[in-house]
Every structure is written in C-alpha cells, then in structure tokens.
Design a protein around this motif. Structure first.
Motif, PDB file in Angstrom:
ATOM      1  N   PHE A   1      47.471  50.681  49.951  1.00 41.09           N
ATOM      2  CA  PHE A   1      47.868  49.356  50.423  1.00 41.09           C
ATOM      3  C   PHE A   1      48.692  48.585  49.392  1.00 41.09           C
ATOM      4  CE2 PHE A   1      44.987  50.148  53.839  1.00 41.09           C
ATOM      5  CZ  PHE A   1      45.346  49.275  54.858  1.00 41.09           C
ATOM      6  N   GLY A   2      48.922  49.184  48.228  1.00 36.00           N
ATOM      7  CA  GLY A   2      49.679  48.501  47.190  1.00 36.00           C
ATOM      8  C   GLY A   2      48.970  47.279  46.648  1.00 36.00           C
ATOM      9  N   ALA A   3      47.645  47.340  46.611  1.00 34.79           N
ATOM     10  CA  ALA A   3      46.851  46.191  46.190  1.00 34.79           C
ATOM     11  C   ALA A   3      46.897  46.010  44.674  1.00 34.79           C
ATOM     12  CB  ALA A   3      45.404  46.366  46.643  1.00 34.79           C
ATOM     13  N   SER A   4      46.780  44.752  44.253  1.00 38.01           N
ATOM     14  CA  SER A   4      46.679  44.421  42.838  1.00 38.01           C
ATOM     15  C   SER A   4      45.210  44.467  42.439  1.00 38.01           C
ATOM     16  CB  SER A   4      47.248  43.021  42.598  1.00 38.01           C
ATOM     17  OG  SER A   4      46.989  42.579  41.281  1.00 38.01           O
ATOM     18  N   TYR A   5      44.888  45.221  41.392  1.00 35.87           N
ATOM     19  CA  TYR A   5      43.481  45.312  40.994  1.00 35.87           C
ATOM     20  C   TYR A   5      43.335  45.626  39.513  1.00 35.87           C
ATOM     21  CZ  TYR A   5      43.970  50.465  41.359  1.00 35.87           C
ATOM     22  OH  TYR A   5      44.358  51.788  41.215  1.00 35.87           O
ATOM     23  N   THR A   6      42.147  45.301  39.001  1.00 39.95           N
ATOM     24  CA  THR A   6      41.765  45.597  37.631  1.00 39.95           C
ATOM     25  C   THR A   6      40.492  46.430  37.666  1.00 39.95           C
ATOM     26  OG1 THR A   6      42.718  43.557  36.745  1.00 39.95           O
ATOM     27  CG2 THR A   6      41.017  44.633  35.411  1.00 39.95           C
ATOM     28  N   LEU A   7      40.460  47.529  36.929  1.00 35.54           N
ATOM     29  CA  LEU A   7      39.271  48.367  36.848  1.00 35.54           C
ATOM     30  C   LEU A   7      38.270  47.732  35.895  1.00 35.54           C
ATOM     31  CD1 LEU A   7      37.783  51.022  37.507  1.00 35.54           C
ATOM     32  CD2 LEU A   7      38.974  52.052  35.547  1.00 35.54           C
ATOM     33  N   ILE A   8      37.039  47.558  36.357  1.00 33.95           N
ATOM     34  CA  ILE A   8      35.962  46.976  35.563  1.00 33.95           C
ATOM     35  C   ILE A   8      34.961  48.078  35.248  1.00 33.95           C
ATOM     36  CG2 ILE A   8      34.122  45.254  35.497  1.00 33.95           C
ATOM     37  CD1 ILE A   8      36.914  44.048  35.537  1.00 33.95           C
ATOM     38  N   SER A   9      34.650  48.251  33.964  1.00 34.05           N
ATOM     39  CA  SER A   9      33.747  49.326  33.554  1.00 34.05           C
ATOM     40  C   SER A   9      32.927  48.885  32.347  1.00 34.05           C
ATOM     41  CB  SER A   9      34.556  50.587  33.209  1.00 34.05           C
ATOM     42  OG  SER A   9      35.465  50.313  32.152  1.00 34.05           O
ATOM     43  N   GLY A  10      32.050  49.793  31.885  1.00 36.00           N
ATOM     44  CA  GLY A  10      31.214  49.507  30.731  1.00 36.00           C
ATOM     45  C   GLY A  10      29.854  48.991  31.126  1.00 36.00           C
ATOM     46  N   ASN A  11      29.118  48.439  30.131  1.00 37.23           N
ATOM     47  CA  ASN A  11      27.793  47.890  30.428  1.00 37.23           C
ATOM     48  C   ASN A  11      27.952  46.521  31.094  1.00 37.23           C
ATOM     49  OD1 ASN A  11      28.199  45.907  28.369  1.00 37.23           O
ATOM     50  ND2 ASN A  11      27.447  47.335  26.811  1.00 37.23           N
ATOM     51  N   TRP A  12      26.824  45.897  31.442  1.00 38.01           N
ATOM     52  CA  TRP A  12      26.906  44.645  32.205  1.00 38.01           C
ATOM     53  C   TRP A  12      27.632  43.562  31.430  1.00 38.01           C
ATOM     54  CZ3 TRP A  12      26.455  45.786  36.877  1.00 38.01           C
ATOM     55  CH2 TRP A  12      25.462  46.635  37.378  1.00 38.01           C
ATOM     56  N   ALA A  13      27.367  43.442  30.153  1.00 38.93           N
ATOM     57  CA  ALA A  13      28.032  42.408  29.361  1.00 38.93           C
ATOM     58  C   ALA A  13      29.536  42.659  29.293  1.00 38.93           C
ATOM     59  CB  ALA A  13      27.433  42.368  27.951  1.00 38.93           C
ATOM     60  N   GLU A  14      29.924  43.913  29.146  1.00 39.02           N
ATOM     61  CA  GLU A  14      31.348  44.242  29.099  1.00 39.02           C
ATOM     62  C   GLU A  14      32.024  43.979  30.435  1.00 39.02           C
ATOM     63  OE1 GLU A  14      31.175  47.798  25.715  1.00 39.02           O
ATOM     64  OE2 GLU A  14      30.812  48.265  27.841  1.00 39.02           O
TER      65      GLU A  14
END
Length: 331
Positions: A292-305
């Motif tokens: 869909f050509g969506a704009s997104y950011t990958l979120i990873s790591g532990n909860w605080a990160e």
C-alpha cells in the motif's frame, strides 16, 4: 415577530472565538444566516468550511459567497448587495467582532452588534490557527480537529504491546486513543470459524469509533490497529485476502510496526502464540504495508526501547502541521 440576523466571515478555519460569536448571535436573533466569504485561492476549500459550519451550527443557514479568483475584503461595500441577493428578506441585525460590520449594517438597514472586538475572551485568529494548528489546538472546535490532526496507528502481531503503547502515547501527548475493536468483538461473538462479513463488522465498528474519538483527541490521533491490520487478519483466519475490505483502507499519516520479538502473554482472546506464527503474521503485515506504500517505522527491542522509539516518532510528527493536497493545500 421573527428577528433575523447575518454573520459574515471566512471561517478559515472556524475557531472557538467564532463558536462564541455564533452562539451569542443565536441569543440575539431568531433566524441566523452565516455568509461564508470564499474565493478560488482559499487554502481551505469552501465546501470543507461549509460542512464545518453546518455541523457546528445546524440551526443556522450557511451560504457560500464565492467571489472567484480574488477574495473580496470584508470591508468592501460590495457585500451589501451580495448579501441582499442571498437574503432578500429584511435583515434586522448584523453580528460580528470587527468594525466593518457598522457600515455593512447601515447598508442593510440593520442594527450592528460588535462582540468582543479586542478578542479578549478568545485571543485567536484563523491565520494563526492555520499556520500552527498544534500550537492552537485548544482553539480548534471538535468538528474541525480531524482536518488538522495526524493519525499514528500501531500495528503488529498479537502480544507486541500495541494497546499498551497507544495508552502510553495518549497519556503523554494527549488522548483519548482509538482502541482495537476486534477484541470486544471476539469476546462476545458466537464461537466457530470466522466468516468474511465478520471482518467487515470489525472494520465498521473500528472506523465509527475512530471518527467519534478523533473529535476529542489531540494533535496526534493514536490508534490501536486499523482496517489494514484487519485485512491481514482475514488472510490469517480465512486463508485468503478480502479485496472489498482492502478497498476500505484509509492509510494514516504514519504506522508504528511492532516486531514479533516481544514476550508472549497468554490471553484467551489470542490466536497465534508460537514464534513461527507470530513471525508469519509480522511478515504479512509488513508485506501489506509495502504493497500500500504506507509510511511506517519499525519498533523493536525491550519495552523501554520500544517506548522511546515511539515517543521519538511522535515528537517528529509534531514538528510540522498536516499537509493537504489539491484545493486544500496549506499556504
């Protein structure tokens, strides 16, 4: 005897000062007509503004006076005959907050009412709101907010912190947030295999909730899942895509895609708990976003990160106002 009144303005956009003006006018007249001054060069289209004014003031008559390529100044003597053309009946009162209405009232053989001319009760003007809507958010009426609002949607496999993160962000930056509708639907549905129409029910409930909550939310509308994620659920549950459901997808300004490497928490409403299933789910979501050509950011790591990454995205989104294309391009 019925008392009639007229208000003239651009309302580009209407703000809380305008709301107070019109509400006060409603105590001064029995029948109110709002003349919306417009031109082809306006940064916000007349149709959008007319819809706002009709939503805010359903008892008033809203008339668009489009003056073509060049806007007509509010103090132009041409407004008298223009308004007469729209309102041939006698006009008793002209209401506004600036001095030009004195001459306008005289031209219409009406009494003028100048309310809060120094803008002391509501120190805001439309130019400032349009230039910095986030900085003047409290001055923007509910029905107008979605136009300037940005939407940030959290998506990912189950048990990756979407609801938790939406709650954290709404608490920090202003809420409410839009909760996932699929969970209450799942809790109260009749057991058995899912039918395609049920995914549409989920989209119906979610979108209706979003439209309602957007009126009360802050500059960023935080959303826990959306129809795009429901479309992925369709592939997981039914083993096939639903093109008619995907046609209903309205992309937000940005997504936060939460990866599958978060601790699994047992929940009777959850389906896909193995890491292999969760990774498959994640891959399908990412594929759909890219399709869909969506704009997104990958979120990873532990909860605080994850929380820190999400907060950084929101702060970046707040640096610039929402842009509109076509007739509503911000100027």
């Amino acid at each position: 005897m019925t008392t009639t009144g007229v208000i003239l303005g651009k309302f580009m956009p209407p703000h809380e000062g305008h709301v107070a003006l019109v509400r006060t006018a409603s105590y001064l007249v029995d029948r109110l007509t709002i003349i919306l001054s417009a031109s082809d060069k306006d940064p916000i289209s007349p149709s959008v503004r007319k819809n706002w004014m009709e939503s805010l003031f359903p008892e008033a008559v809203v008339i668009v006076a489009n003056n073509g390529t060049e806007p007509l100044p509010a103090d132009s003597p041409d407004w008298g005959p223009i308004i007469r053309g729209f309102h041939p009946e006698a006009i008793d009162r002209v209401i506004g907050s600036e001095g030009y209405i004195v001459d306008l009232a005289r031209a219409l053989n009406a009494q003028h009412f100048i309310l809060d001319p120094m803008w002391m009760a509501f120190p805001a003007n439309s130019d400032e709101v349009r230039e910095d809507p986030f900085g003047h958010w409290k001055s923007i009426p509910d029905y107008v907010r979605p136009y300037f609002q940005k939407r940030l949607t959290l998506i990912g496999p189950e048990s990756t912190g979407k609801s938790y993160m939406a709650d954290v962000l709404a608490a920090k930056f202003g809420g409410p947030y839009v909760p996932e509708y699929g969970r209450p639907y799942e809790k109260y549905r009749t057991t058995g295999d899912y039918r395609a129409e049920e995914l549409h029910f989920i989209v119906d409930g979610h979108v209706a909730h979003r439209k309602t909550l957007s009126l009360k939310a802050g500059p960023i509308l935080f959303e826990d899942t959306d129809p795009l994620l429901t479309a992925v659920w369709a592939e997981m549950l039914l083993g096939r895509s639903l093109p008619d459901l995907e046609a209903r997808i309205e992309l937000p300004d940005h997504y936060l895609l939460l990866d599958a490497n978060a601790p699994w928490e047992e929940d009777p409403l959850r389906y896909y708990g193995t890491q292999e299933q969760r990774q498959k789910f994640f891959t399908k979501i990412k594929t759909k976003l890219d399709a869909f050509g969506a704009s997104y950011t990958l979120i990873s790591g532990n909860w605080a990160e994850r929380e820190a990454q999400a907060i950084a995205v929101v702060k970046e989104m707040l640096k610039t106002p929402k842009m509109h294309g076509g007739a509503d391009a911000q100027k």
